[in-house]
Design a protein around this motif. Structure first.
Motif, short mmCIF file in Angstrom:
data_model
loop_
_atom_site.label_atom_id
_atom_site.label_comp_id
_atom_site.label_asym_id
_atom_site.label_seq_id
_atom_site.Cartn_x
_atom_site.Cartn_y
_atom_site.Cartn_z
N LEU A 34 25.73 43.73 53.63
CA LEU A 34 25.94 43.23 54.99
C LEU A 34 25.86 44.27 56.10
O LEU A 34 25.82 43.92 57.27
CB LEU A 34 27.30 42.51 55.08
N ILE A 35 25.85 45.55 55.76
CA ILE A 35 25.77 46.59 56.79
C ILE A 35 24.31 46.94 57.05
O ILE A 35 23.59 47.33 56.13
CB ILE A 35 26.55 47.85 56.39
N PHE A 36 23.88 46.79 58.30
CA PHE A 36 22.50 47.11 58.68
C PHE A 36 22.43 48.55 59.18
O PHE A 36 23.19 48.96 60.05
CB PHE A 36 22.03 46.16 59.78
N SER A 38 20.60 51.15 61.26
CA SER A 38 19.63 51.20 62.35
C SER A 38 18.96 52.57 62.43
O SER A 38 19.47 53.56 61.89
CB SER A 38 20.32 50.90 63.69
N LEU A 39 17.84 52.63 63.13
CA LEU A 39 17.14 53.90 63.33
C LEU A 39 17.97 54.88 64.15
O LEU A 39 17.76 56.08 64.09
CB LEU A 39 15.81 53.65 64.07
N GLU A 40 18.93 54.35 64.91
CA GLU A 40 19.76 55.19 65.76
C GLU A 40 20.91 55.84 64.98
O GLU A 40 21.72 56.57 65.56
CB GLU A 40 20.34 54.37 66.92
N GLY A 41 21.00 55.52 63.68
CA GLY A 41 22.10 56.06 62.88
C GLY A 41 23.40 55.31 63.08
O GLY A 41 24.47 55.79 62.71
N PRO A 46 28.74 42.99 60.10
CA PRO A 46 28.49 41.54 60.17
C PRO A 46 29.37 40.82 61.18
O PRO A 46 29.08 39.68 61.53
CB PRO A 46 28.80 41.07 58.74
N PHE A 47 30.42 41.45 61.65
CA PHE A 47 31.28 40.81 62.66
C PHE A 47 31.97 41.89 63.49
O PHE A 47 32.12 43.04 63.07
CB PHE A 47 32.34 39.92 61.99
#
Length: 454
Positions: A34-36, A38-41, A46-47
């Protein structure tokens, strides 16, 4: 009605939410599932709830935004005619790009209402031209923003207009003599974004970029920037919520930096869609991309927004493309009512958290840049260019593997599509010339696929 609608519901803590989610996952790893990443680190959860924004300060945003039209001026009279025509069709401000110093500003700016802010970006650095604009602002009452950015000139071309000392002396003279202009200095984030920078890099580099100007003026022992707003030119990509947070984080960072120099803690943000994710294949989809990007700019709190015509990559300026681009903004304001809510992103747990995280990450990178001698030193050493290439390469690999999707380009492509006739140079070509340093080069993600489709 004074009774809260939510009094009947028990308050649920973040810990309770997470426990419930982990139970429902039936043994699957919470972070993996559930943890995305990102390219930004920044890890996207999810909430989010009120606990996430407990210690986050409010951000002052403009009460509304203005739509603008961008015009490349070839002749003063023609530019004036185009500007007035677009104002009559709904433009609320005009952004003139002037390439030659012989463009007469008196002719260019005649007959404009004082309610129409004017942005002027010159492809040259001239104290004489700035003085003319200041006189026009005094006598006509026009709000004129002069977008000088000699550091952008160095970063984008590899050379100053003249040289370091001459350029900064000209910037100093313009700031001293321009008592009526709303702004005499700008910082262009769009160069970094279109070269493949992450949002953290965009924010940190633009802050370090602005800090070079602040350092210069601070050492001169005069406060020419006291009532002079700095203009940040921000290009907006397709990562909807992150782009909203990026613009908000920029205001937060500028407020923090400016307080150290006792200059205006408010900045003026001129936002527009990015070129990086625009395509020639299925080019009409660009209209959808620019619409969501303009929405991000509005919700993020930009002062002024000019849209990108859907065919801007390959086509010369034309009435249809320009009319559609301004109408997109008019629909967002007059039919979708995006201008009726002040600071709409305020209180959103997710966006507020993203804003804070982007600002914190960018501030760390900014401090590292300053420890390394500042933005200009890092640019001259090639470190900035190296980091941008690394980020761009990573993003390009994600695109090539369809992990970043541009509809109609690397996915859902129309196999029978015929490319349009190019009126502009679409693909990068080498221009061998002597430069002081390696310039930062803009690029689009879909270029390789488009070349194969020719």
């Amino acid at each position: 009605m004074t009774k809260s609608l939510f009094e009947s519901f028990d308050e649920v803590s973040a810990k309770q939410w997470k426990q419930k989610i982990q139970f429902d996952l039936k043994g699957a790893d919470y972070n993996e599932a559930l943890i995305f990443k990102s390219l930004e680190g920044i890890d996207v959860k999810p909430f989010y709830n009120q606990e996430d924004i407990a210690n986050i300060a409010d951000i002052e945003n403009p009460s509304s935004w203005r739509n603008a039209i961008k015009i490349y001026v070839e002749k003063a009279s023609l530019g004036n005619q185009q500007g007035l025509n677009r104002v009559n069709k709904g433009a609320e401000s005009v952004f003139f790009v002037i390439q030659e110093e012989d463009i007469d500003p008196d002719i260019l700016l005649q007959n404009f209402s004082t309610e129409i802010p004017i942005y002027i970006q010159t492809e040259f650095l001239s104290t004489t031209y700035a003085r003319q604009l200041d006189v026009i602002a005094k006598t006509s009452g026009l709000s004129i923003y002069l977008l000088n950015d000699n550091i952008h000139q160095l970063a984008s071309t590899g050379n100053w207009f003249q040289n370091l000392n001459s350029d900064f002396s000209a910037v100093e003279e313009i700031a001293k003599q321009s008592n009526t202009l709303k702004s005499t200095i700008s910082v262009d984030l769009s160069l970094y974004q279109n070269a493949g920078a992450t949002m953290v890099q965009q924010l940190a580099y633009s802050l370090a970029h602005a800090n070079e100007y602040l350092n210069f003026f601070n050492t001169k022992n005069f406060n020419s920037l006291e009532n002079n707003e700095i203009v940040f030119k921000v290009s907006v990509g397709g990562n909807y919520f992150f782009e909203i947070a990026k613009i908000r984080a920029l205001r937060l960072l500028w407020s923090s930096l400016s307080s150290e120099y006792n200059v205006l803690d408010s900045c003026h943000i001129l936002a527009f869609p990015s070129h990086r994710n625009k395509t020639i294949l299925d080019y009409n989809v660009n209209m959808l991309r620019t619409t969501t990007e303009c929405m991000s700019a509005i919700l993020g709190g930009a002062d002024t927004i000019h849209n990108l015509p859907y065919d801007d990559i390959y086509n010369l300026e034309n009435d249809f493309g320009t009319r559609i681009s301004i109408n997109q903004l008019l629909i967002l304001k007059n039919e979708s009512y995006f201008d009726l809510v002040n600071n709409p992103a305020s209180g959103s747990y997710y966006i507020e958290t993203l804003t804070n995280q982007l600002a914190e990450e960018a501030l760390l990178l900014f401090k590292n840049l300053e420890k390394g001698g500042g933005f200009l030193n890092q640019l001259k050493s090639g470190n900035i260019q190296k980091k941008l290439k690394e980020s761009a390469k990573k993003e390009q690999e994600l695109f090539d593997n369809s992990e970043i999707v541009l509809t109609g380009s690397n996915k859902y492509q129309n196999t029978e599509e015929i490319l349009p006739v190019f009126q502009k140079q679409v693909f990068l070509s080498k221009n061998v010339r002597k430069t002081l340093l390696e310039p930062i080069i803009k690029s689009r993600l879909s270029e390789i696929i488009e070349k194969k489709s020719q």
